[in-house]
Design an enzyme around this catalytic site. Structure first.
Site, PDB file in Angstrom:
ATOM      1  N   LYS A 198      28.580  46.231  37.731  1.00  0.00           N
ATOM      2  CA  LYS A 198      29.029  47.628  37.632  1.00  0.00           C
ATOM      3  C   LYS A 198      30.002  47.682  36.463  1.00  0.00           C
ATOM      4  CE  LYS A 198      32.028  50.322  38.647  1.00  0.00           C
ATOM      5  NZ  LYS A 198      32.608  51.112  37.528  1.00  0.00           N
ATOM      6  N   GLU A 274      40.578  38.859  38.267  1.00  0.00           N
ATOM      7  CA  GLU A 274      41.335  38.702  37.019  1.00  0.00           C
ATOM      8  C   GLU A 274      42.009  40.031  36.760  1.00  0.00           C
ATOM      9  OE1 GLU A 274      41.758  35.953  35.669  1.00  0.00           O
ATOM     10  OE2 GLU A 274      40.075  34.769  36.428  1.00  0.00           O
ATOM     11  N   CYS A 309      44.645  42.299  28.567  1.00  0.00           N
ATOM     12  CA  CYS A 309      45.400  41.809  29.733  1.00  0.00           C
ATOM     13  C   CYS A 309      46.375  40.704  29.369  1.00  0.00           C
ATOM     14  CB  CYS A 309      44.424  41.313  30.787  1.00  0.00           C
ATOM     15  SG  CYS A 309      43.285  40.100  30.142  1.00  0.00           S
ATOM     16  N   GLU A 408      53.055  46.974  33.164  1.00  0.00           N
ATOM     17  CA  GLU A 408      52.014  46.785  32.149  1.00  0.00           C
ATOM     18  C   GLU A 408      51.723  48.131  31.494  1.00  0.00           C
ATOM     19  OE1 GLU A 408      47.935  46.017  33.461  1.00  0.00           O
ATOM     20  OE2 GLU A 408      47.807  44.435  31.961  1.00  0.00           O
TER      21      GLU A 408
HETATM   22  P1  NAD Z   1      40.531  49.384  36.553  1.00  0.00           P
HETATM   23  O1  NAD Z   1      41.054  48.525  37.623  1.00  0.00           O
HETATM   24  O2  NAD Z   1      40.909  50.814  36.554  1.00  0.00           O
HETATM   25  O3  NAD Z   1      38.931  49.356  36.546  1.00  0.00           O
HETATM   26  C1  NAD Z   1      38.222  48.159  36.530  1.00  0.00           C
HETATM   27  C2  NAD Z   1      36.911  48.370  37.251  1.00  0.00           C
HETATM   28  O4  NAD Z   1      37.165  48.677  38.611  1.00  0.00           O
HETATM   29  C3  NAD Z   1      36.067  49.508  36.696  1.00  0.00           C
HETATM   30  O5  NAD Z   1      34.717  49.127  36.684  1.00  0.00           O
HETATM   31  C4  NAD Z   1      36.297  50.616  37.716  1.00  0.00           C
HETATM   32  O6  NAD Z   1      35.226  51.525  37.803  1.00  0.00           O
HETATM   33  C5  NAD Z   1      36.435  49.821  38.991  1.00  0.00           C
HETATM   34  N1  NAD Z   1      37.162  50.527  40.033  1.00  0.00           N
HETATM   35  C6  NAD Z   1      38.134  51.465  39.888  1.00  0.00           C
HETATM   36  N2  NAD Z   1      38.523  51.920  41.093  1.00  0.00           N
HETATM   37  C7  NAD Z   1      37.789  51.277  42.026  1.00  0.00           C
HETATM   38  C8  NAD Z   1      37.719  51.331  43.447  1.00  0.00           C
HETATM   39  N3  NAD Z   1      38.487  52.166  44.147  1.00  0.00           N
HETATM   40  N4  NAD Z   1      36.851  50.508  44.083  1.00  0.00           N
HETATM   41  C9  NAD Z   1      36.062  49.680  43.377  1.00  0.00           C
HETATM   42  N5  NAD Z   1      36.056  49.596  42.042  1.00  0.00           N
HETATM   43  C10 NAD Z   1      36.917  50.387  41.361  1.00  0.00           C
HETATM   44  O7  NAD Z   1      40.945  48.647  35.211  1.00  0.00           O
HETATM   45  P2  NAD Z   1      40.644  49.105  33.725  1.00  0.00           P
HETATM   46  O8  NAD Z   1      41.511  50.278  33.458  1.00  0.00           O
HETATM   47  O9  NAD Z   1      39.187  49.231  33.460  1.00  0.00           O
HETATM   48  O10 NAD Z   1      41.118  47.812  32.912  1.00  0.00           O
HETATM   49  C11 NAD Z   1      42.437  47.613  32.614  1.00  0.00           C
HETATM   50  C12 NAD Z   1      43.040  46.559  33.516  1.00  0.00           C
HETATM   51  O11 NAD Z   1      42.243  45.384  33.519  1.00  0.00           O
HETATM   52  C13 NAD Z   1      44.399  46.127  33.043  1.00  0.00           C
HETATM   53  O12 NAD Z   1      45.304  46.026  34.116  1.00  0.00           O
HETATM   54  C14 NAD Z   1      44.139  44.745  32.451  1.00  0.00           C
HETATM   55  O13 NAD Z   1      45.246  43.917  32.438  1.00  0.00           O
HETATM   56  C15 NAD Z   1      43.028  44.242  33.309  1.00  0.00           C
HETATM   57  N6  NAD Z   1      42.259  43.177  32.639  1.00  0.00           N
HETATM   58  C16 NAD Z   1      42.396  41.894  33.064  1.00  0.00           C
HETATM   59  C17 NAD Z   1      41.699  40.862  32.444  1.00  0.00           C
HETATM   60  C18 NAD Z   1      41.848  39.441  32.906  1.00  0.00           C
HETATM   61  O14 NAD Z   1      40.998  38.630  32.574  1.00  0.00           O
HETATM   62  N7  NAD Z   1      42.869  39.101  33.661  1.00  0.00           N
HETATM   63  C19 NAD Z   1      40.849  41.163  31.374  1.00  0.00           C
HETATM   64  C20 NAD Z   1      40.720  42.476  30.968  1.00  0.00           C
HETATM   65  C21 NAD Z   1      41.431  43.480  31.617  1.00  0.00           C
END
Ligand code: NAD
Length: 506
Positions: A198, A274, A309, A408
């Site tokens: 997804k 992650e 991240c 963050e």
């Molecule tokens: P997000 O958590 O908003 O979304 C990530 C994914 O989760 C998306 O596909 C989204 O549709 C899904 N999602 C959102 N709400 C959900 C729910 N209620 N139930 C199930 N799935 C849901 O994050 P983002 O804004 O896309 O990305 C930014 C974040 O990701 C930052 O905090 C960043 O630090 C983190 N990140 C971490 C890494 C790592 O490897 N540690 C790498 C990249 C990004």
């Protein structure tokens, strides 16, 4: 990732704007090897962050589509050849898949730039090569990880074998759409699992395209399914699905927590998270090369407009070198040309969406209200483009309890604090709920060793900003992650179950 100096020499061999005008982004979901509409017929808009314009209407997946995709993946796992084929055959199919992505790298790089707003220079010289390299590396592992015979003595044959877990769901972020997809697909498929991906709702198209290429490469139907859609619907349906055996998630800590609840409320599926970070870069008083410090500090916070991240968003400077380092950073910032992401000269592109830009700008306002000193930036810019851009921003005089030092921001906003003693610098670095990454700069090998052991983070880089490479595990302490690591042999193993086989010979 190539060094900044190596990348400086690279030039693109195609015209991004011309390719962008001709590329037809895929918009349907991929289920069971077929390109299909959503069950409801619903679609949602994907926007170009650099112009605010609609790029396409993408099929909107929800519960019924996740059910169809999981059924396809389940059938491919339970009844198909994938998990049972000779590992070398699986390796060869995955390599063919990686090579097809490489053959379409320009087209895919343009898609990433259009939907994520990231510079084409980065998509072409980092995201696509890393995606291909990751898939190749894990493909090669398919027939190189050995099982164990245990020292159980005469009278028994006891072996410990690794088996695929089954159906793996992957829920992905928008900041590095293909790289993050590859970090899950590579190890999970190489280990013999089947998958439902997804992608983030902002960036579905390049992920759909690689699923089409997977079919073209000969991956059996149902092995790699992609269902675009929103988190609250499609993402939750995947997290709660009783037929999904494991979910790998990359995204915010807040949503990561939900996947632990989904697992507890459904079938105790394995959950690998992650999540976010607030990583420190500690510069000791004996750091030798302040130009290198400045270049790395900028790379770390301005790469991908800070939507990374593992960016070192907290710069902790020993008082004795603080002023000099900040002057060098002022100079190094000239390299970070903010502009149209399709222009090959651009090094900083757009912010993913208006709500995220507003979040960044409100963090900037709060930093000023709380007493931090703005050294540069702070504003939305390029408004005439219709897109969402924020100037590279630096705050000094940041106290450890200020919001900008703790939360963050996920944008091009660097907070700078100073310290007097090395121990104080390390304590400030560890004063966070996160623990994804940390850097330390020093010319003393003893303090380099001591600091790298004392810093509480999944990756510590010394005299550079680096996440390591494909061979090294990547993940975090504390609120930065849970359950495992991406990359390296660790990633392969976490997508397997451990089975003991005990054979009584008496
Ligand atoms: P997000 O958590 O908003 O979304 C990530 C994914 O989760 C998306 O596909 C989204 O549709 C899904 N999602 C959102 N709400 C959900 C729910 N209620 N139930 C199930 N799935 C849901 O994050 P983002 O804004 O896309 O990305 C930014 C974040 O990701 C930052 O905090 C960043 O630090 C983190 N990140 C971490 C890494 C790592 O490897 N540690 C790498 C990249 C990004």
């Amino acid at each position: 990732m190539p060094e900044a100096s190596e990348r400086r020499e690279m030039t693109l061999q195609f015209d991004p704007a011309a390719l962008a005008a001709s590329v037809t982004p895929p918009t349907r979901m991929m289920i069971g090897g077929r390109s299909v509409e959503s069950a409801s017929g619903a679609t949602f808009a994907t926007l170009n962050p650099a112009t605010g314009e609609e790029l396409a209407q993408v099929a909107e997946g929800a519960q019924e589509d996740i059910d169809r995709a999981v059924a396809a993946a389940r059938d491919a796992f339970d009844n198909g050849p994938w998990g049972r084929m000779a590992p070398a055959d699986r390796r060869n199919l995955l390599k063919r898949f990686a090579l097809l992505i490489e053959a379409h790298a320009d087209e895919l790089a343009v898609m990433e730039t259009l939907e994520a707003g990231k510079p084409i220079f980065d998509s072409s010289t980092i995201d696509l090569p890393e995606t291909v390299a990751c898939l190749m590396w894990h493909a090669e592992l398919a027939d190189k990880v050995y099982d164990l015979a245990t020292p159980s003595g005469h009278g028994v044959v006891s072996t410990v074998v690794r088996e695929p877990i089954g159906v793996v769901g992957a829920v992905l972020p928008w900041n590095y759409p293909l790289m993050m997809a590859a970090w899950k697909i590579g190890p999970a498929l190489a280990a013999g699992n089947t998958m439902v991906l997804k992608p983030a709702e902002q960036t579905s198209m390049s992920t759909i395209r690689i699923a089409e290429l997977a079919t073209e490469a000969g991956l059996p139907d149902g092995v790699l399914n992609v269902v675009p859609g929103f988190g609250e619907t499609a993402g939750a349906a995947l997290g709660l699905h009783p037929q999904v055996d494991c979910v790998g998630f990359t995204g915010s800590t807040e949503v990561g927590r939900m996947f632990l609840r989904y697992s507890a409320d459904s079938n105790l599926k394995r959950v690998l998270l992650e999540c976010g970070g607030k990583s420190p870069m500690v510069v000791m008083g004996d750091a030798e090369d302040l130009d290198k410090v400045a270049a790395n500090a900028c790379e770390s916070i301005f790469w991908n407009a800070g939507q990374n991240c593992s960016s070192n968003s907290r710069l902790l400077l020993h008082k004795s070198i603080a002023d000099e380092t900040l002057d060098r950073i002022d100079e190094a910032m000239h390299e970070w040309v903010l502009g149209d992401p399709l222009d090959p000269e651009t090094r900083m592109g757009a912010i993913i969406e208006p709500s995220h830009m507003e979040k960044i700008l409100s963090n900037i306002e709060k930093a000023m209200d709380e007493g931090a000193t703005m050294r540069c930036g702070g504003n939305q810019t390029r408004t005439e483009s219709g897109g969402w851009f924020v100037e590279p921003t630096i705050f000094t005089d940041v106290a450890p309890d200020m919001t900008v030092a703790r939360d963050e921001v996920f944008g091009p906003v660097l907070s700078v604090s100073t310290f007097t003693h090395a121990d104080e610098g390390i304590a400030m670095a560890n004063d966070t709920d996160y623990g994804l990454h940390a850097s330390v700069f020093t010319s003393n090998v003893r303090s380099a060793h001591l600091a790298s052991r004392m810093l509480r983070a999944g990756t510590v880089s010394v005299n550079c900003y680096s996440e390591g490479d494909m061979t090294t595990p990547f993940g975090g302490y504390g609120l930065s992650g849970f359950g495992g690591r991406d990359n390296g042999v660790h990633a392969h193993e976490q997508y397997t179950e451990t089975k003991t086989i005990w054979l009584d010979l008496s």
